[in-house]
Scaffold this motif. Structure first.
Motif: not given
Length: 311
Positions: A86-88, A281-286, A306-310
């Motif tokens: 995969w891409k990561n 930094a945002p956390l893009p994830a699947l 996309v999870a943003g920081p608290a």
């Protein structure tokens, strides 16, 4: 000529066996050993340089000037027991890459990645594909083409395929498409590429966030209705694939908690989690899970979030 590498050393994250410089040197040597294939003519139809057979397939048998978006796919048929990435890629590995040579009036976008599966390799966890995978690429067909001509699309494809060892492979592929006043869908590949596109991860409709507490990373997804509907099997198969490296320790277990606020996933933080969180930094994830629909077999679901920081 092929260059073999240990599966865990193909591209190992900091803290794993081997040094980063040694890994990079091994990769560079491996890819350099195969560059002679670039001088070969591009080939149509399936090409099997080693453990993966590849070919370019189109959604349209005939294209038209100004048609706009058209899908092309790189098909990979992978030997049993082997996998591509995969891409990561996770703890080790390298994603498939495509370097296009296109005529004027035709441009290519990036790979539309299907959801991978977690692939344990010893103490590591990789993200990739087994058996076969269809890697879709959108092309843009401009108005400058002329009916009656034939366009030639070429792609230099490189990928890493691993079992207990890893082998970098490559192929120069070609596809010729006639141009007419009206487009004609491909009778075989058109429906199959449409099915592959429909199975791509969907944009998440839910808000998401993350927080770092010591060496633990917690990600929450504000989906209470989904949390209430998930079966035990769905919870067991639920997995978060970060797109950015360093947020999570890939091989560490991911614990899942369901509640009225939605879904919470917690795991060991990755080697760059502190730096990324401090930078906001945002956390893009699947987010993936497998569930069963009434009267049907298992169905895998995948959502891009996309999870943003608290705060």
């Amino acid at each position: 000529m092929s260059k073999q590498m240990d599966a865990g050393a193909a591209k190992t994250r900091p803290g794993r066996a081997g040094t980063l410089f040694g890994v990079l040197a091994a990769l560079c040597l491996a890819w350099l050993c195969l560059t002679s294939a670039r001088a070969q003519d591009a080939q149509a139809g399936p090409v099997r340089p080693g453990h993966v057979a590849v070919e370019l397939v189109p959604s349209f048998a005939v294209i038209a000037p100004g048609q706009g978006r058209v899908l092309i796919a790189l098909r990979q048929e992978i030997d049993p027991g082997w996998h591509t990435y995969w891409k990561n890629p996770g703890d080790s590995g390298e994603p498939t890459r495509l370097d296009w040579t296109l005529p004027p009036g035709v441009s290519a976008g990036g790979i539309l990645w299907p959801a991978p599966e977690p692939i344990p390799v010893g103490p590591l966890l990789n993200h990739g594909y087994k058996d076969s995978v269809t890697l879709l690429v959108p092309l843009e067909i401009g108005a400058g083409l002329s009916p009656g001509e034939t366009v030639r699309l070429e792609a230099f494809a490189t990928w890493l395929v691993c079992e207990e060892i890893c082998i970098p492979e490559e192929a120069r592929l070609a596809l010729e498409l006639p141009v007419a006043a009206e487009p004609v869908p491909h009778p075989y590949w058109g429906p199959r590429l449409a099915e592959a596109e429909a199975a791509l991860p969907a944009p998440s409709p839910w808000a998401a966030g993350y927080a770092l507490a010591g060496e633990r990373l917690r990600v929450w997804v504000g989906a209470p209705e989904l949390a209430a509907s998930l079966s035990a099997r769905a919870v067991e198969t639920l997995h978060l694939f970060p797109e950015a490296d360093g947020f999570l320790a890939y091989a560490a277990p991911q614990s899942v908690r369901l509640g009225p606020e939605g879904i919470t996933i917690e795991a060991q933080a990755g080697y760059k989690a502190g730096e990324l969180a401090a930078a906001g930094a945002p956390l893009p994830a699947l987010l993936t899970f497998t569930d069963a629909l009434a009267g049907a077999g298992p169905v895998r679901h995948a959502f891009d979030l996309v999870a943003g920081p608290a705060p």
